[in-house]
Design an enzyme around this catalytic site. Structure first.
Site, PDB file in Angstrom:
ATOM      1  CE  LYS A 244      10.744 -14.498  18.697  1.00  0.00           C
ATOM      2  NZ  LYS A 244      10.520 -15.932  18.989  1.00  0.00           N
TER       3      LYS A 244
ATOM      4  CB  THR B  83       0.401 -16.777  14.172  1.00  0.00           C
ATOM      5  OG1 THR B  83      -0.294 -16.525  15.400  1.00  0.00           O
ATOM      6  CG2 THR B  83      -0.076 -15.827  13.103  1.00  0.00           C
TER       7      THR B  83
ATOM      8  N   GLY C  57       3.231 -21.492  16.436  1.00  0.00           N
ATOM      9  CA  GLY C  57       4.520 -22.064  16.034  1.00  0.00           C
ATOM     10  C   GLY C  57       5.428 -21.119  15.262  1.00  0.00           C
ATOM     11  CB  THR C  58       5.265 -17.505  14.234  1.00  0.00           C
ATOM     12  OG1 THR C  58       4.802 -17.093  15.517  1.00  0.00           O
ATOM     13  CG2 THR C  58       4.135 -17.492  13.243  1.00  0.00           C
ATOM     14  N   GLY C  59       7.323 -18.578  16.335  1.00  0.00           N
ATOM     15  CA  GLY C  59       8.608 -18.337  17.009  1.00  0.00           C
ATOM     16  C   GLY C  59       9.528 -19.541  16.913  1.00  0.00           C
ATOM     17  CB  CYS C  60       8.891 -23.202  17.375  1.00  0.00           C
ATOM     18  SG  CYS C  60       8.275 -23.220  19.056  1.00  0.00           S
TER      19      CYS C  60
HETATM   20  N1  ADP Z   1       0.695 -11.971  11.748  1.00  0.00           N
HETATM   21  C1  ADP Z   1       1.951 -12.014  11.343  1.00  0.00           C
HETATM   22  N2  ADP Z   1       2.263 -11.691  10.073  1.00  0.00           N
HETATM   23  C2  ADP Z   1       3.542 -11.736   9.635  1.00  0.00           C
HETATM   24  N3  ADP Z   1       4.584 -12.105  10.403  1.00  0.00           N
HETATM   25  C3  ADP Z   1       4.333 -12.439  11.691  1.00  0.00           C
HETATM   26  C4  ADP Z   1       3.020 -12.411  12.226  1.00  0.00           C
HETATM   27  N4  ADP Z   1       3.083 -12.810  13.532  1.00  0.00           N
HETATM   28  C5  ADP Z   1       4.368 -13.086  13.785  1.00  0.00           C
HETATM   29  N5  ADP Z   1       5.135 -12.844  12.689  1.00  0.00           N
HETATM   30  C6  ADP Z   1       6.579 -13.077  12.575  1.00  0.00           C
HETATM   31  O1  ADP Z   1       6.795 -14.411  13.048  1.00  0.00           O
HETATM   32  C7  ADP Z   1       8.001 -14.485  13.809  1.00  0.00           C
HETATM   33  C8  ADP Z   1       7.694 -14.897  15.255  1.00  0.00           C
HETATM   34  O2  ADP Z   1       7.167 -13.788  15.886  1.00  0.00           O
HETATM   35  P1  ADP Z   1       6.543 -13.573  17.318  1.00  0.00           P
HETATM   36  O3  ADP Z   1       5.070 -13.794  17.225  1.00  0.00           O
HETATM   37  O4  ADP Z   1       6.965 -12.226  17.764  1.00  0.00           O
HETATM   38  O5  ADP Z   1       7.233 -14.686  18.205  1.00  0.00           O
HETATM   39  P2  ADP Z   1       6.658 -15.833  19.147  1.00  0.00           P
HETATM   40  O6  ADP Z   1       5.954 -16.828  18.267  1.00  0.00           O
HETATM   41  O7  ADP Z   1       7.881 -16.357  19.810  1.00  0.00           O
HETATM   42  O8  ADP Z   1       5.703 -15.163  20.095  1.00  0.00           O
HETATM   43  C9  ADP Z   1       8.633 -13.099  13.683  1.00  0.00           C
HETATM   44  O9  ADP Z   1       9.475 -13.079  12.544  1.00  0.00           O
HETATM   45  C10 ADP Z   1       7.434 -12.189  13.468  1.00  0.00           C
HETATM   46  O10 ADP Z   1       7.789 -10.965  12.860  1.00  0.00           O
HETATM   47  C1  LIG Z   2       6.499 -27.304  23.384  1.00  0.00           C
HETATM   48  C2  LIG Z   2       6.364 -25.870  23.007  1.00  0.00           C
HETATM   49  N1  LIG Z   2       7.478 -25.144  22.795  1.00  0.00           N
HETATM   50  C3  LIG Z   2       7.372 -23.831  22.457  1.00  0.00           C
HETATM   51  C4  LIG Z   2       6.134 -23.235  22.327  1.00  0.00           C
HETATM   52  C5  LIG Z   2       6.020 -21.785  21.944  1.00  0.00           C
HETATM   53  O1  LIG Z   2       5.969 -21.762  20.573  1.00  0.00           O
HETATM   54  P1  LIG Z   2       5.829 -20.500  19.605  1.00  0.00           P
HETATM   55  O2  LIG Z   2       6.467 -20.815  18.320  1.00  0.00           O
HETATM   56  O3  LIG Z   2       6.277 -19.282  20.305  1.00  0.00           O
HETATM   57  O4  LIG Z   2       4.319 -20.539  19.332  1.00  0.00           O
HETATM   58  P2  LIG Z   2       3.113 -20.130  20.233  1.00  0.00           P
HETATM   59  O5  LIG Z   2       2.921 -21.016  21.382  1.00  0.00           O
HETATM   60  O6  LIG Z   2       3.500 -18.775  20.682  1.00  0.00           O
HETATM   61  O7  LIG Z   2       2.007 -20.216  19.271  1.00  0.00           O
HETATM   62  C6  LIG Z   2       4.997 -24.030  22.534  1.00  0.00           C
HETATM   63  N2  LIG Z   2       3.761 -23.524  22.393  1.00  0.00           N
HETATM   64  N3  LIG Z   2       5.132 -25.343  22.877  1.00  0.00           N
END
Ligand code: ADP
Ligand SMILES: Cc1ncc(COP(=O)(O)OP(=O)(O)O)c(N)n1
Length: 268
Positions: free
Chosen positions: A175, A203, A205-208
């Site tokens: 990602k 943003t 919770g995007t990864g989850c």
């Molecule tokens: N600001 C943003 N605008 C559009 N897509 C986003 C943005 N931030 C994250 N994404 C997308 O959300 C998903 C989770 O991305 P990422 O932030 O890299 O993961 P995580 O939440 O695990 O850190 C990916 O598909 C990424 O391309």
């Molecule tokens: C309980 C818990 N699990 C996973 C995460 C990480 O979530 P993610 O979607 O990557 O969002 P961010 O924390 O990166 O905003 C979490 N925070 N808590």
């Protein structure tokens, strides 16, 4: 149509933005039946994580057995698994019950900077759990830890995702949310999934949500490319429709309705 069943194995986020709570919201939004095995309880809000209680590995095993022994599981999403004992129990369970799809988000650190994985468990994550997944979905900092190198551009992502897939012996979606410019995610087959970057602090919770949406779409019968494309569009819309709650990074927003023409209308 037969209802599909999706299981999340992850940590709880009291603020409702990530972890189990996000996963179950996604499963419902996509019309699947969601189930949960909780690995840890985090005290968390839009500002960060203030406490973590890991769940006893035997209780995690009991939750897994309770679900798998009774209910058909069409896909599994694995999120926060903070220690080796819990990793071992999950691996045994996946081995025993053989769910058709396993999507693993190798959660290490929340966006707030708080650690969600014990450092001495990274080796077990790498050798035991990740190779059991159908697809793993690391973000850039997680991929850097797994590979032991820096990834600073889309060009470096293309090389890194292939190396990771070789090392972990599974498919990898790397990602690109942590880079600047368009949000580009790259699959180890070489296929790229891009969306415009939304300039917003909301943003959480995007990864989850991406990994649970991929699991739900796989359960619904989509091939992997289509499952990822649809999950990415889902997360894009959920970021677009996020609204501020709390004092920090608000969660993305999961609720939409269907209009009379069968189109999704997001409820903002
Ligand atoms: N600001 C943003 N605008 C559009 N897509 C986003 C943005 N931030 C994250 N994404 C997308 O959300 C998903 C989770 O991305 P990422 O932030 O890299 O993961 P995580 O939440 O695990 O850190 C990916 O598909 C990424 O391309
Ligand atoms: C309980 C818990 N699990 C996973 C995460 C990480 O979530 P993610 O979607 O990557 O969002 P961010 O924390 O990166 O905003 C979490 N925070 N808590």
């Amino acid at each position: 149509m037969e209802r599909k069943h999706v299981l999340t194995i992850a940590g709880s986020d009291s603020g409702g933005g990530a972890g189990i709570q996000a996963d179950l919201k996604v499963f419902s939004a996509l019309g699947t039946y969601g189930m949960s095995v909780i690995t840890a309880v985090t005290a968390q809000n839009t500002l960060g994580v203030t406490a973590i209680q890991e769940i006893d590995a035997q209780i995690v095993k009991s939750q897994l057995d309770a679900v798998f022994s009774d209910i058909r599981v069409d896909a599994v999403k694995i999120g926060m698994v903070s220690n080796q004992e819990i990793m071992d129990v999950i691996a045994e369970s996946i081995q025993r019950y053989q769910p058709p799809h396993v999507v693993m988000d190798p959660v290490m650190i929340a966006k707030s900077g708080d650690p969600l994985l014990q450092e001495d468990s990274i080796a077990t994550l790498r050798s035991v759990l990740l190779p059991m997944a159908t697809l793993i979905t690391p973000n850039l900092p997680e991929a850097e830890v797994l590979l032991g190198c820096n990834i600073t551009s889309t060009t470096e992502m293309r090389q890194a995702v292939k190396e990771l897939a070789g090392k972990m012996n599974t498919q990898v979606l790397l990602k690109g949310g942590h880079l600047d410019g368009d949000a580009v995610d790259i699959l180890s087959t070489g296929k790229e999934f891009s969306s415009p970057r939304i300039e917003t602090p909301h943003t959480h919770g995007t990864g989850c949500s991406l990994s649970s949406a991929i699991a739900a779409y796989l359960a619904l019968g989509e091939p992997i490319d289509e499952a990822i494309a649809k999950a990415k569009e889902y997360v894009f819309q959920a970021i677009c429709h996020a609204f501020p709650i709390g004092n920090g990074h608000s969660p993305i927003h999961h609720f939409y309705q269907w209009d009379q023409g069968g189109r999704k209308v997001w409820d903002s």
